[in-house]
Design a protein around this motif. Structure first.
Motif, PDB file in Angstrom:
ATOM      1  N   ASP A  15      20.451  -5.777 -23.329  1.00  0.00           N
ATOM      2  CA  ASP A  15      19.795  -4.480 -23.527  1.00  0.00           C
ATOM      3  C   ASP A  15      18.709  -4.222 -22.501  1.00  0.00           C
ATOM      4  OD1 ASP A  15      17.787  -5.607 -26.338  1.00  0.00           O
ATOM      5  OD2 ASP A  15      18.476  -6.588 -24.506  1.00  0.00           O
ATOM      6  N   ALA A  16      18.699  -2.990 -22.022  1.00  0.00           N
ATOM      7  CA  ALA A  16      17.694  -2.610 -21.046  1.00  0.00           C
ATOM      8  C   ALA A  16      16.427  -2.181 -21.782  1.00  0.00           C
ATOM      9  CB  ALA A  16      18.225  -1.455 -20.212  1.00  0.00           C
ATOM     10  N   ARG A  17      15.268  -2.522 -21.211  1.00  0.00           N
ATOM     11  CA  ARG A  17      14.014  -2.047 -21.786  1.00  0.00           C
ATOM     12  C   ARG A  17      13.395  -1.025 -20.852  1.00  0.00           C
ATOM     13  NH1 ARG A  17      10.272  -6.603 -22.258  1.00  0.00           N
ATOM     14  NH2 ARG A  17      11.793  -7.825 -21.100  1.00  0.00           N
ATOM     15  N   ALA A  18      12.719  -0.067 -21.426  1.00  0.00           N
ATOM     16  CA  ALA A  18      12.138   0.984 -20.605  1.00  0.00           C
ATOM     17  C   ALA A  18      10.724   0.624 -20.190  1.00  0.00           C
ATOM     18  CB  ALA A  18      12.137   2.288 -21.378  1.00  0.00           C
ATOM     19  N   VAL A  19      10.363   1.032 -18.979  1.00  0.00           N
ATOM     20  CA  VAL A  19       9.026   0.770 -18.453  1.00  0.00           C
ATOM     21  C   VAL A  19       8.332   2.122 -18.303  1.00  0.00           C
ATOM     22  CG1 VAL A  19       7.778  -0.089 -16.445  1.00  0.00           C
ATOM     23  CG2 VAL A  19       9.901  -1.171 -17.133  1.00  0.00           C
ATOM     24  N   ASP A  20       7.062   2.169 -18.618  1.00  0.00           N
ATOM     25  CA  ASP A  20       6.337   3.426 -18.424  1.00  0.00           C
ATOM     26  C   ASP A  20       6.150   3.696 -16.948  1.00  0.00           C
ATOM     27  OD1 ASP A  20       6.120   4.014 -21.036  1.00  0.00           O
ATOM     28  OD2 ASP A  20       4.203   2.970 -21.293  1.00  0.00           O
ATOM     29  N   VAL A  21       6.226   4.951 -16.597  1.00  0.00           N
ATOM     30  CA  VAL A  21       6.046   5.317 -15.203  1.00  0.00           C
ATOM     31  C   VAL A  21       4.587   5.723 -14.990  1.00  0.00           C
ATOM     32  CG1 VAL A  21       6.722   6.925 -13.413  1.00  0.00           C
ATOM     33  CG2 VAL A  21       8.412   6.103 -15.044  1.00  0.00           C
ATOM     34  N   PRO A  22       3.876   5.035 -14.106  1.00  0.00           N
ATOM     35  CA  PRO A  22       2.490   5.433 -13.866  1.00  0.00           C
ATOM     36  C   PRO A  22       2.456   6.797 -13.184  1.00  0.00           C
ATOM     37  CG  PRO A  22       3.056   3.414 -12.656  1.00  0.00           C
ATOM     38  CD  PRO A  22       4.308   3.941 -13.251  1.00  0.00           C
ATOM     39  N   THR A 210      21.269   9.526 -10.076  1.00  0.00           N
ATOM     40  CA  THR A 210      21.582  10.091 -11.389  1.00  0.00           C
ATOM     41  C   THR A 210      21.971   8.936 -12.300  1.00  0.00           C
ATOM     42  OG1 THR A 210      23.896  10.412 -10.791  1.00  0.00           O
ATOM     43  CG2 THR A 210      22.424  12.257 -10.388  1.00  0.00           C
ATOM     44  N   TYR A 211      22.195   9.240 -13.572  1.00  0.00           N
ATOM     45  CA  TYR A 211      22.474   8.169 -14.512  1.00  0.00           C
ATOM     46  C   TYR A 211      23.745   8.446 -15.299  1.00  0.00           C
ATOM     47  CZ  TYR A 211      21.450   4.325 -17.647  1.00  0.00           C
ATOM     48  OH  TYR A 211      21.522   3.149 -18.335  1.00  0.00           O
ATOM     49  N   PRO A 212      24.893   8.408 -14.623  1.00  0.00           N
ATOM     50  CA  PRO A 212      26.151   8.600 -15.353  1.00  0.00           C
ATOM     51  C   PRO A 212      26.462   7.373 -16.210  1.00  0.00           C
ATOM     52  CG  PRO A 212      26.596   8.035 -13.069  1.00  0.00           C
ATOM     53  CD  PRO A 212      25.102   8.136 -13.205  1.00  0.00           C
ATOM     54  N   ASP A 213      27.447   7.517 -17.133  1.00  0.00           N
ATOM     55  CA  ASP A 213      27.769   6.445 -18.083  1.00  0.00           C
ATOM     56  C   ASP A 213      28.097   5.121 -17.410  1.00  0.00           C
ATOM     57  OD1 ASP A 213      27.462   8.349 -19.956  1.00  0.00           O
ATOM     58  OD2 ASP A 213      29.621   8.745 -20.207  1.00  0.00           O
ATOM     59  N   GLY A 214      28.784   5.198 -16.288  1.00  0.00           N
ATOM     60  CA  GLY A 214      29.228   3.976 -15.626  1.00  0.00           C
ATOM     61  C   GLY A 214      28.083   3.042 -15.276  1.00  0.00           C
ATOM     62  N   ILE A 215      26.872   3.585 -15.121  1.00  0.00           N
ATOM     63  CA  ILE A 215      25.748   2.737 -14.720  1.00  0.00           C
ATOM     64  C   ILE A 215      25.454   1.677 -15.783  1.00  0.00           C
ATOM     65  CG2 ILE A 215      23.285   2.709 -14.162  1.00  0.00           C
ATOM     66  CD1 ILE A 215      24.749   4.082 -12.004  1.00  0.00           C
ATOM     67  N   ALA A 216      25.513   2.099 -17.049  1.00  0.00           N
ATOM     68  CA  ALA A 216      25.245   1.140 -18.123  1.00  0.00           C
ATOM     69  C   ALA A 216      26.292   0.022 -18.083  1.00  0.00           C
ATOM     70  CB  ALA A 216      25.269   1.841 -19.476  1.00  0.00           C
ATOM     71  N   ARG A 217      27.525   0.390 -17.727  1.00  0.00           N
ATOM     72  CA  ARG A 217      28.577  -0.604 -17.654  1.00  0.00           C
ATOM     73  C   ARG A 217      28.304  -1.586 -16.506  1.00  0.00           C
ATOM     74  NH1 ARG A 217      34.841  -0.466 -16.649  1.00  0.00           N
ATOM     75  NH2 ARG A 217      34.382   0.369 -14.898  1.00  0.00           N
ATOM     76  N   LEU A 218      27.874  -1.029 -15.356  1.00  0.00           N
ATOM     77  CA  LEU A 218      27.500  -1.891 -14.232  1.00  0.00           C
ATOM     78  C   LEU A 218      26.401  -2.847 -14.665  1.00  0.00           C
ATOM     79  CD1 LEU A 218      27.055   0.296 -11.000  1.00  0.00           C
ATOM     80  CD2 LEU A 218      28.573  -1.647 -11.281  1.00  0.00           C
ATOM     81  N   ALA A 219      25.389  -2.277 -15.328  1.00  0.00           N
ATOM     82  CA  ALA A 219      24.224  -3.066 -15.705  1.00  0.00           C
ATOM     83  C   ALA A 219      24.628  -4.186 -16.656  1.00  0.00           C
ATOM     84  CB  ALA A 219      23.173  -2.175 -16.350  1.00  0.00           C
ATOM     85  N   ARG A 220      25.452  -3.851 -17.665  1.00  0.00           N
ATOM     86  CA  ARG A 220      25.872  -4.870 -18.628  1.00  0.00           C
ATOM     87  C   ARG A 220      26.578  -6.020 -17.938  1.00  0.00           C
ATOM     88  NH1 ARG A 220      27.056  -0.817 -22.000  1.00  0.00           N
ATOM     89  NH2 ARG A 220      29.270  -0.734 -21.486  1.00  0.00           N
TER      90      ARG A 220
END
Ligand code: ADP
Ligand code: MG
Length: 482
Positions: A15-22, A210-220
């Motif tokens: 699982d990816a965690r989100a980081v706050d953007v300064p 951009t953040y298309p669906d395939g990115i999550a698949r790459l990341a996993r």
């Protein structure tokens, strides 16, 4: 790479965690644990503040985390991975420690250039570019001489791994740059194959516009416990003035001419949804005496380079392109974006208009819409965070009787990097015996085989005459006006 590289501490997780953007401007490069030589180079390059994506991602990457970073084109993603890469690697160990995969040769070359610029204050760091369209032999030779960083396109990188000329045992950092575009181009399996040849104990950074669906698949599949950084696109919108024009479908191409004659931009990027539409627009513009070029996938590499150089030189007013052809390219100081065909995807619209209005400049984004396109406006306005402004084409008159012409023209000189020609040589030839002034000369680009120089349009033919038969680096000059 140092054995205590922090990537070694992390366990596998999906699982990816989100980081706050300064907020922008809150982080200076000096606050980062970077080598003093790198900080000096950043100051010399006038990189005074981190861009928001850099501020959010560099500290996380320096801690050794895997990262998914999404921010629009032109937001400084290259330095966001180049700085961690340059700080981790051990210059005294001549092994490939970093691999950057890019979708196209141009992007790979832009990345290589940026890494070399950033590395110039450091000890002799060797960066090798591996792309198709250039012979593999010299690439093998460069790899044999040793390289710290390889930047390349998936196909050619695979070739070199298969032939044994590229060894990845020492690899500690894998970067997937322009990941969305690589997915579009069908590189998923190639990336998977390359990643399977990289050591499992490595850090993997993924950058995308951009953040298309395939990115999550790459990341996993390729990352462990990645931190997720997603930058909202709104920060530059106030500098971009958007106007929408309703136009009947069959009048669309001539409407572009009307807009250009009225606004008279120095340069404009015109987006069409198909290659056929690009070609049709090119014909209309050229028939109207407007200097335009088209960027599409069928161009030979050298032709593509020339198109981009001429546009950057301000030797051509309009660059016509599809999203696929234009994505990722770093086109500076763009005054206007024209959406000849509105895109069905609001995110793509945001991305298109974000090409203009960079840095401290204002930009225009003009969109032509047929009445059936209007149903898309709600989603587009929401994605851009604007109240759409409708304007009428009928009232638009040419702002001047003078023809719309680019201020510069580009000359191509045969002979380039391979012949040891440098920008100073070209400038010297024009301002020396040829007798032109520095002010009449614009940008100079040197490629492997050719040199390109922008000159004031009015002196272009005279410059060709005066340089012809002269000498450059001991060789007789051959040149032409593009
Ligand atoms: P992206 O990969 O997000 O499209 P690039 O890495 O190509 O963006 O950067 C866009 C431009 O911004 C480049 O010309 C780069 O030299 C410049 N740039 C990057 N970071 C900074 C910074 N911190 N300050 C000033 N200019 C920067
Ligand atoms: Mg980039």
């Amino acid at each position: 790479m140092h054995p205590d590289h922090p990537a070694n501490e992390h366990a596998l997780s999906d699982d990816a965690r989100a980081v706050d953007v300064p907020p922008a401007g809150t982080l200076h490069f000096d606050a980062l644990p970077l080598a003093p030589a790198l900080l000096t180079t950043l100051r010399q390059l006038e990189y005074l503040e981190m861009t928001p994506i850099q501020a959010a991602s560099v500290p996380v990457a320096l801690e050794g985390h895997d990262l998914i970073a999404q921010a629009k084109t032109g937001s400084g993603k290259t330095a966001a991975f180049a700085l961690p890469l340059l700080s981790f690697l051990n210059p005294r160990w001549l092994a490939v420690q970093g691999l950057v995969l890019c979708p196209t040769r141009e992007l790979a070359e832009q990345v290589t250039q940026e890494i070399r610029r950033l590395a110039r204050g450091l000890e002799n760091i060797k960066v090798v570019t591996l792309c198709g369209g250039t012979p593999a032999g010299p690439q093998r030779a460069s790899l044999e001489h040793g390289a710290h960083i390889v930047v390349g396109t998936p196909g050619r990188v695979m070739d070199h791994i298969e032939r044994g000329s590229l060894k990845l045992d020492g690899l500690a950092l894998l970067v997937l740059d322009e990941a969305d575009r690589m997915l579009d181009m069908g590189f998923f399996d190639d990336i998977a194959w390359i990643a399977s040849r990289c050591p499992t104990r490595r850090q993997t950074l993924l950058f995308s516009a951009t953040y298309p669906d395939g990115i999550a698949r790459l990341a996993r599949q390729f990352q462990r416990n990645p931190q997720m950084i997603k930058l909202e696109e709104t920060h530059a919108s106030h500098k971009i003035r958007q106007r929408f024009y309703e136009v009947r479908h069959e009048e669309r191409l001539h409407a572009v001419v009307t807009l250009l004659r009225h606004y008279r931009p120095l340069n404009a990027l015109a987006f069409c949804n198909t290659r056929q539409q690009c070609r049709a627009l090119l014909d209309v513009l050229q028939a109207q005496g407007i200097e335009a070029l088209v960027l599409h996938g069928e161009l030979e590499q050298v032709e593509r380079d020339q198109v981009l150089i001429r546009f950057a030189h301000n030797s051509c007013t309009v660059l016509v392109a599809t999203d696929v052809a234009a994505r990722g390219l770093d086109i500076k100081d763009l005054e206007m974006v024209i959406n000849v065909d509105i895109t069905p995807d609001p995110e793509v619209h945001v991305h298109r208009v974000g090409r203009t209005g960079r840095a401290d400049q204002n930009g225009w984004a003009l969109s032509l819409m047929s009445s059936s396109d209007k149903r898309r406006l709600g989603a587009i306005a929401q994605a851009c965070n604007i109240e759409p402004e409708w304007h009428a084409l009928e009232g638009l008159t040419p702002a001047s009787d003078a023809p719309l012409q680019p201020p510069m023209a580009t000359l191509q000189i045969l002979g380039g990097r391979k012949d040891k020609i440098r920008p100073a040589d070209v400038l010297g030839a024009l301002t020396g015996d040829a007798g032109f002034t520095r002010e009449q000369i614009g940008k100079i680009n040197i490629t492997d085989q050719s040199s390109y120089v922008a000159v004031a349009r009015g002196i272009a033919d005279e410059a060709v005459r005066r340089l012809t038969g002269g000498k450059l680096k001991g060789r007789t000059v051959k040149l032409r006006r593009l």
